[in-house]
Scaffold this active site. Structure first.
Site, PDB file in Angstrom:
ATOM      1  N   ARG A  53       0.748  -1.279  -0.180  1.00  0.00           N
ATOM      2  CA  ARG A  53       0.121   0.094  -0.042  1.00  0.00           C
ATOM      3  C   ARG A  53       0.841   1.222  -0.064  1.00  0.00           C
ATOM      4  O   ARG A  53       0.596   2.082  -0.686  1.00  0.00           O
ATOM      5  CB  ARG A  53      -1.089  -0.115   1.250  1.00  0.00           C
ATOM      6  CG  ARG A  53      -1.812   1.293   1.252  1.00  0.00           C
ATOM      7  CD  ARG A  53      -2.899   1.345   2.117  1.00  0.00           C
ATOM      8  NE  ARG A  53      -2.983   0.394   3.493  1.00  0.00           N
ATOM      9  CZ  ARG A  53      -2.378   0.520   4.502  1.00  0.00           C
ATOM     10  NH1 ARG A  53      -1.248   1.602   4.727  1.00  0.00           N
ATOM     11  NH2 ARG A  53      -2.542  -0.433   5.395  1.00  0.00           N
ATOM     12  N   TYR A 105     -14.577  18.518 -16.319  1.00  0.00           N
ATOM     13  CA  TYR A 105     -15.052  17.004 -16.410  1.00  0.00           C
ATOM     14  C   TYR A 105     -16.110  16.743 -15.544  1.00  0.00           C
ATOM     15  O   TYR A 105     -16.142  17.112 -14.388  1.00  0.00           O
ATOM     16  CB  TYR A 105     -13.946  16.024 -16.276  1.00  0.00           C
ATOM     17  CG  TYR A 105     -14.202  15.050 -16.258  1.00  0.00           C
ATOM     18  CD1 TYR A 105     -14.652  13.988 -17.783  1.00  0.00           C
ATOM     19  CD2 TYR A 105     -14.336  13.948 -15.067  1.00  0.00           C
ATOM     20  CE1 TYR A 105     -14.742  12.805 -17.596  1.00  0.00           C
ATOM     21  CE2 TYR A 105     -14.388  12.517 -15.302  1.00  0.00           C
ATOM     22  CZ  TYR A 105     -14.577  12.144 -16.119  1.00  0.00           C
ATOM     23  OH  TYR A 105     -14.785  10.496 -16.488  1.00  0.00           O
ATOM     24  N   ASP A 177      -5.639  19.684 -14.691  1.00  0.00           N
ATOM     25  CA  ASP A 177      -5.669  18.433 -15.153  1.00  0.00           C
ATOM     26  C   ASP A 177      -5.292  18.287 -16.576  1.00  0.00           C
ATOM     27  O   ASP A 177      -6.084  18.887 -17.636  1.00  0.00           O
ATOM     28  CB  ASP A 177      -7.443  18.127 -15.262  1.00  0.00           C
ATOM     29  CG  ASP A 177      -7.792  16.986 -15.436  1.00  0.00           C
ATOM     30  OD1 ASP A 177      -7.324  16.258 -16.557  1.00  0.00           O
ATOM     31  OD2 ASP A 177      -9.075  16.503 -15.136  1.00  0.00           O
ATOM     32  N   LYS A 202      -6.617   7.507 -20.066  1.00  0.00           N
ATOM     33  CA  LYS A 202      -6.740   8.166 -21.465  1.00  0.00           C
ATOM     34  C   LYS A 202      -5.436   8.123 -22.034  1.00  0.00           C
ATOM     35  O   LYS A 202      -4.961   6.881 -22.301  1.00  0.00           O
ATOM     36  CB  LYS A 202      -7.076   9.449 -21.299  1.00  0.00           C
ATOM     37  CG  LYS A 202      -8.432   9.605 -20.152  1.00  0.00           C
ATOM     38  CD  LYS A 202      -9.601   9.068 -20.794  1.00  0.00           C
ATOM     39  CE  LYS A 202     -10.844   8.900 -19.551  1.00  0.00           C
ATOM     40  NZ  LYS A 202     -11.095  10.346 -19.002  1.00  0.00           N
TER      41      LYS A 202
HETATM   42  C1  LIG Z   1     -11.712  10.842 -17.840  1.00  0.00           C
HETATM   43  C2  LIG Z   1     -11.101  11.928 -17.039  1.00  0.00           C
HETATM   44  C3  LIG Z   1     -11.257  12.076 -15.505  1.00  0.00           C
HETATM   45  C4  LIG Z   1     -11.259  10.989 -14.538  1.00  0.00           C
HETATM   46  O1  LIG Z   1     -10.550   9.964 -14.780  1.00  0.00           O
HETATM   47  P1  LIG Z   1     -10.961   8.270 -14.432  1.00  0.00           P
HETATM   48  O2  LIG Z   1      -9.753   7.669 -14.805  1.00  0.00           O
HETATM   49  O3  LIG Z   1     -12.128   7.952 -15.227  1.00  0.00           O
HETATM   50  O4  LIG Z   1     -11.161   8.422 -12.854  1.00  0.00           O
HETATM   51  C5  LIG Z   1     -10.588  13.439 -15.231  1.00  0.00           C
HETATM   52  N1  LIG Z   1     -10.460  14.298 -15.915  1.00  0.00           N
HETATM   53  C6  LIG Z   1     -10.636  14.481 -17.539  1.00  0.00           C
HETATM   54  C7  LIG Z   1     -10.411  15.638 -18.109  1.00  0.00           C
HETATM   55  C8  LIG Z   1     -11.143  13.163 -17.960  1.00  0.00           C
HETATM   56  O5  LIG Z   1     -11.152  12.776 -19.234  1.00  0.00           O
END
Ligand SMILES: *Cc1c(COP(=O)(O)O)cnc(C)c1O
Length: 387
Positions: A53, A105, A177, A202
């Protein structure tokens, strides 16, 4: 590549960080360590790792690669992008003021609103392109400003350096982000941000087979503190996911190059099509934030959206006629995906909020993959002919 190799280009770090670092057998591909616990060398003699962890060698390899790519002091891998955001938010003192984009988001919005409802943060949603609105929220002693650029699904771009400077002058930490561009195309820490947040789900993994997240911190003390917090709350990503994501990261730069070249070709074709009333892609000279994107980013990315003159009915017919694009949420994988934001990713927003945000019934968002440009263009043309 040895750990001693310094001053390398990002393409090299992505392709080779940790290659041939295995001390047991000289494996080229870094081994996957799944063990939850580690033997002590002796009484009061812990080794580098003691419990999974807290830290794991496979996760650390990916974390170091991401920290280098973003130009940060350290990175923390989490179980999802949402867990990465929450790693920062849940550590704030009770009642802290958090500023976020009004068009962030959907999952980010849901998390921040949920924490506000529990009285844990005080949320200020603002259009970050509006200087007066930003000044107003900055006067309220914010603890954190969250920035997301380009935005989803309209690909609006905000000036990270300008916003970060203003937020820091007001005493707020700045988190960006960077999911939509990845460090291959945008490096927010160099523009003044304190933290970068990723959904590694992503582009970083890039193969639509992992849910994961990361926080990269500019400051070493903050990185250590966040790492400790991740151990306290137990939100770290799994070793197998880290291993897969490092494997995906190897090809980040060539994937991005191919994906954004395809995106530009599709955006140009859509711009000339009579069934399309607007194309939202920062790479087009006609995009309102084109100049800012050209200055701030190292490329225009592979996300785009467009409005169909025929509205929802046309969108439905177009999607049904596609064979190469797949009708699905998410983004950043090697395969091209298309979504109808009004009924899918942005359905929870409600009609009024969607109207204010400019998300119409005829809007489709595309995550462009690495397929042959010819096939993508012909498929999209066939879809447009059907609507
Ligand atoms: C998909 C996404 C998230 C969230 O990520 P997860 O891995 O699905 O929890 C946050 N910010 C953006 C811009 C995203 O496209």
């Amino acid at each position: 590549m040895t750990e001693r190799a310094e001053g390398l280009r990002p393409e090299t770090i992505a392709a080779a960080h940790g290659v041939a670092s295995d001390v047991a057998f000289g494996a080229i591909a870094p081994p996957l360590y799944l063990s939850s616990t580690y033997e002590f060398a002796g009484f009061e003699q812990p080794r580098a790792y003691d419990y999974g962890r807290a830290a794991n060698p496979t996760r650390d390899l990916l974390a170091t690669a991401l920290a280098k790519l973003e130009g940060g002091a350290g990175a923390i891998l989490t179980a999802s992008g949402m867990a990465a955001l929450d790693l920062i938010v849940s550590r704030l003192p009770a009642g802290a003021v958090v500023i976020a984009p009004h068009d962030c988001y959907g999952g980010t919005m849901r998390l921040l609103k949920a924490r506000e409802q529990l009285g844990q943060v005080s949320l200020r949603l603002v259009d970050q392109r509006d200087g007066d609105a930003v000044a107003a929220v900055l006067s309220g002693a914010p603890a954190l400003m969250l920035i997301e650029t380009p935005s989803n699904p309209l690909l609006r771009v905000v000036d990270i350096a300008a916003l970060a400077a203003r937020a820091k002058a007001a005493g707020a930490a700045v988190a960006v982000d960077n999911t939509f561009l990845s460090p291959a195309l945008q490096r927010p820490l160099a523009l003044g941000a304190d933290y970068v947040i990723h959904s590694t789900t992503k582009y970083l993994n890039g193969h639509s087979d992992v849910i994961g997240g990361a926080v990269v911190a500019a400051d070493a003390e903050q990185a250590a503190s966040l790492s400790q917090w991740a151990n306290i709350v137990g939100c770290g990503g799994s070793p197998f996911d880290a291993w897969l994501t490092l494997r995906g990261l190897r090809t980040l730069f060539p994937r991005m190059r191919q994906q954004q070249a395809n995106a530009m070709a599709i955006a140009r074709m859509l711009s000339d099509h009579p069934a399309v009333s607007a194309v939202h892609y920062p790479g087009l000279e006609t995009h309102p934030d084109h100049a800012l994107a050209a200055r701030q980013q190292q490329g225009f990315g592979a996300m785009l959206s467009f409005d169909l003159a025929g509205g929802a009915a046309a969108a439905k017919r177009l999607v049904a006629a596609l064979r190469v694009f797949t009708f699905a949420e998410s983004l950043g994988g090697v395969e091209s995906l298309i979504v109808h934001p009004a009924t899918m990713t942005h359905a929870d927003m409600g009609d009024d909020a969607r109207r204010v945000a400019g998300i119409g019934e005829g809007l489709l968002r595309v995550s462009v993959g690495i397929e042959a440009e010819h096939d993508l263009i012909e498929d999209m043309k066939a879809g447009l002919a059907a609507c």
